[in-house]
Design a protein around this motif. Sequence first.
Motif, PDB file in Angstrom:
ATOM      1  N   LEU A 207     -68.843 -40.805  20.217  1.00 46.17           N
ATOM      2  CA  LEU A 207     -67.926 -41.560  19.354  1.00 46.17           C
ATOM      3  C   LEU A 207     -66.481 -41.506  19.875  1.00 46.17           C
ATOM      4  O   LEU A 207     -65.660 -42.326  19.493  1.00 46.17           O
ATOM      5  N   GLY A 208     -66.234 -40.541  20.745  1.00 44.27           N
ATOM      6  CA  GLY A 208     -64.864 -40.386  21.225  1.00 44.27           C
ATOM      7  C   GLY A 208     -63.935 -39.894  20.133  1.00 44.27           C
ATOM      8  O   GLY A 208     -62.725 -40.109  20.177  1.00 44.27           O
ATOM      9  N   GLY A 209     -64.489 -39.262  19.120  1.00 40.67           N
ATOM     10  CA  GLY A 209     -63.691 -38.733  18.020  1.00 40.67           C
ATOM     11  C   GLY A 209     -64.575 -37.876  17.135  1.00 40.67           C
ATOM     12  O   GLY A 209     -65.788 -37.793  17.344  1.00 40.67           O
ATOM     13  N   GLU A 210     -63.940 -37.238  16.143  1.00 41.53           N
ATOM     14  CA  GLU A 210     -64.665 -36.342  15.240  1.00 41.53           C
ATOM     15  C   GLU A 210     -64.721 -36.976  13.852  1.00 41.53           C
ATOM     16  O   GLU A 210     -63.699 -37.468  13.365  1.00 41.53           O
ATOM     17  N   VAL A 211     -65.895 -36.991  13.217  1.00 41.02           N
ATOM     18  CA  VAL A 211     -65.955 -37.381  11.806  1.00 41.02           C
ATOM     19  C   VAL A 211     -65.622 -36.121  11.002  1.00 41.02           C
ATOM     20  O   VAL A 211     -66.425 -35.205  10.882  1.00 41.02           O
ATOM     21  N   ALA A 212     -64.377 -36.066  10.512  1.00 41.46           N
ATOM     22  CA  ALA A 212     -63.879 -34.841   9.875  1.00 41.46           C
ATOM     23  C   ALA A 212     -64.045 -34.878   8.363  1.00 41.46           C
ATOM     24  O   ALA A 212     -63.895 -33.852   7.699  1.00 41.46           O
ATOM     25  N   LEU A 213     -64.340 -36.068   7.819  1.00 42.51           N
ATOM     26  CA  LEU A 213     -64.361 -36.202   6.359  1.00 42.51           C
ATOM     27  C   LEU A 213     -65.179 -37.424   5.961  1.00 42.51           C
ATOM     28  O   LEU A 213     -65.113 -38.467   6.618  1.00 42.51           O
ATOM     29  N   VAL A 214     -65.946 -37.259   4.878  1.00 44.95           N
ATOM     30  CA  VAL A 214     -66.596 -38.407   4.238  1.00 44.95           C
ATOM     31  C   VAL A 214     -66.040 -38.500   2.823  1.00 44.95           C
ATOM     32  O   VAL A 214     -65.928 -37.487   2.118  1.00 44.95           O
ATOM     33  N   VAL A 215     -65.655 -39.706   2.423  1.00 50.76           N
ATOM     34  CA  VAL A 215     -65.103 -39.948   1.081  1.00 50.76           C
ATOM     35  C   VAL A 215     -66.011 -40.936   0.370  1.00 50.76           C
ATOM     36  O   VAL A 215     -66.379 -41.968   0.939  1.00 50.76           O
ATOM     37  N   SER A 216     -66.375 -40.610  -0.871  1.00 50.38           N
ATOM     38  CA  SER A 216     -67.176 -41.559  -1.657  1.00 50.38           C
ATOM     39  C   SER A 216     -66.569 -41.751  -3.035  1.00 50.38           C
ATOM     40  O   SER A 216     -66.029 -40.814  -3.638  1.00 50.38           O
ATOM     41  N   ASP A 217     -66.681 -42.974  -3.538  1.00 47.92           N
ATOM     42  CA  ASP A 217     -66.243 -43.296  -4.899  1.00 47.92           C
ATOM     43  C   ASP A 217     -67.371 -43.061  -5.906  1.00 47.92           C
ATOM     44  O   ASP A 217     -67.164 -43.215  -7.101  1.00 47.92           O
ATOM     45  N   LYS A 218     -68.557 -42.708  -5.417  1.00 52.12           N
ATOM     46  CA  LYS A 218     -69.727 -42.524  -6.288  1.00 52.12           C
ATOM     47  C   LYS A 218     -70.180 -41.059  -6.231  1.00 52.12           C
ATOM     48  O   LYS A 218     -70.541 -40.552  -5.166  1.00 52.12           O
ATOM     49  N   GLN A 219     -70.196 -40.436  -7.405  1.00 52.63           N
ATOM     50  CA  GLN A 219     -70.500 -39.007  -7.479  1.00 52.63           C
ATOM     51  C   GLN A 219     -71.875 -38.657  -6.912  1.00 52.63           C
ATOM     52  O   GLN A 219     -72.048 -37.630  -6.267  1.00 52.63           O
ATOM     53  N   HIS A 220     -72.855 -39.517  -7.173  1.00 54.90           N
ATOM     54  CA  HIS A 220     -74.222 -39.200  -6.763  1.00 54.90           C
ATOM     55  C   HIS A 220     -74.670 -39.969  -5.513  1.00 54.90           C
ATOM     56  O   HIS A 220     -75.864 -40.087  -5.257  1.00 54.90           O
ATOM     57  N   ALA A 221     -73.718 -40.479  -4.762  1.00 54.11           N
ATOM     58  CA  ALA A 221     -74.072 -41.212  -3.539  1.00 54.11           C
ATOM     59  C   ALA A 221     -74.776 -40.261  -2.564  1.00 54.11           C
ATOM     60  O   ALA A 221     -74.235 -39.197  -2.240  1.00 54.11           O
ATOM     61  N   PRO A 222     -75.960 -40.645  -2.084  1.00 55.76           N
ATOM     62  CA  PRO A 222     -76.683 -39.785  -1.132  1.00 55.76           C
ATOM     63  C   PRO A 222     -75.878 -39.453   0.123  1.00 55.76           C
ATOM     64  O   PRO A 222     -76.110 -38.433   0.763  1.00 55.76           O
ATOM     65  N   VAL A 223     -74.909 -40.308   0.456  1.00 54.53           N
ATOM     66  CA  VAL A 223     -74.102 -40.052   1.658  1.00 54.53           C
ATOM     67  C   VAL A 223     -73.399 -38.699   1.589  1.00 54.53           C
ATOM     68  O   VAL A 223     -73.213 -38.043   2.620  1.00 54.53           O
ATOM     69  N   LEU A 224     -73.037 -38.231   0.396  1.00 54.28           N
ATOM     70  CA  LEU A 224     -72.313 -36.963   0.284  1.00 54.28           C
ATOM     71  C   LEU A 224     -73.173 -35.804   0.790  1.00 54.28           C
ATOM     72  O   LEU A 224     -72.733 -34.978   1.588  1.00 54.28           O
ATOM     73  N   GLU A 225     -74.416 -35.779   0.334  1.00 57.35           N
ATOM     74  CA  GLU A 225     -75.306 -34.698   0.760  1.00 57.35           C
ATOM     75  C   GLU A 225     -75.694 -34.830   2.233  1.00 57.35           C
ATOM     76  O   GLU A 225     -75.772 -33.828   2.957  1.00 57.35           O
ATOM     77  N   LYS A 226     -75.901 -36.080   2.661  1.00 62.02           N
ATOM     78  CA  LYS A 226     -76.216 -36.298   4.086  1.00 62.02           C
ATOM     79  C   LYS A 226     -75.116 -35.700   4.962  1.00 62.02           C
ATOM     80  O   LYS A 226     -75.394 -35.010   5.946  1.00 62.02           O
ATOM     81  N   ALA A 227     -73.867 -35.992   4.603  1.00 60.82           N
ATOM     82  CA  ALA A 227     -72.741 -35.511   5.410  1.00 60.82           C
ATOM     83  C   ALA A 227     -72.671 -33.984   5.380  1.00 60.82           C
ATOM     84  O   ALA A 227     -72.531 -33.342   6.426  1.00 60.82           O
ATOM     85  N   ARG A 228     -72.795 -33.413   4.170  1.00 61.49           N
ATOM     86  CA  ARG A 228     -72.702 -31.943   4.057  1.00 61.49           C
ATOM     87  C   ARG A 228     -73.813 -31.273   4.861  1.00 61.49           C
ATOM     88  O   ARG A 228     -73.582 -30.253   5.519  1.00 61.49           O
TER      89      ARG A 228
END
Length: 194
Positions: A26-47
């Motif tokens: 990627l040529g960079g670091e994904v340092a943070l994921v932000v979601s507007d939805k409390q139960h969005a599966p993306v949060l757990e995927k990222a963690r």
Amino acid sequence: MKVAVFASGTGTNAEALIKAAKTGELGGEVALVVSDKQHAPVLEKARNLGVKAEHLSPQSFSDKAAYEQAILTLLTKEGIDFIVLAGYMRLIGPTLLEAYEGKMINIHPSLLPAFPGLDAIGQALEAKADTTGVTIHYVDAGMDTGPVIAQQQVAIANGETRETLTAKIQAVEHTLYPAVVKQVLNEHVEGEQQ
Ligand code: GAR
């Protein structure tokens, strides 16, 4: 370059971006994921992939400017250089647009300007189009309207269903988005060195 990924849902693109970052693609670091939805599966995927993931609820703030100011405070604290929207289903307002002008891109599952907004895949099927695709563009104040960086076509076969077309589009997204993020991050690094 430190990247924040904004997402509202499943997070398959966020996952592809995080994995590409980990292998240096990627040529960079994904340092943070932000979601507007409390139960969005993306949060757990990222963690699960070791990336800090924060939910900020728009309903907890008096207006969009206050909401975006809270996001901006978080981005500043984490030293974020660049924002990548990946299924973030919310229009970006002036607070974030001004702070990250030219440093925010989005992916959309159609060949823009065709089928903007919600359910682009359903719109393409409904229109009986024979081709749709994926667009990556800079973010401006409009809905899926910023300058296009890259597009890739996806053919719609006879008898295509929402499931089969979604799978085809996602396969393209998961390859195209990391490659384009890499290209754009490189351009920004080169621009800053000049
Ligand atoms: C992706 O297909 C992305 O292109 C689309 O949401 C999906 C998110 O999937 N974005 C938009 O429609 C933006 N207008 P994901 O959560 O699995 O990455």
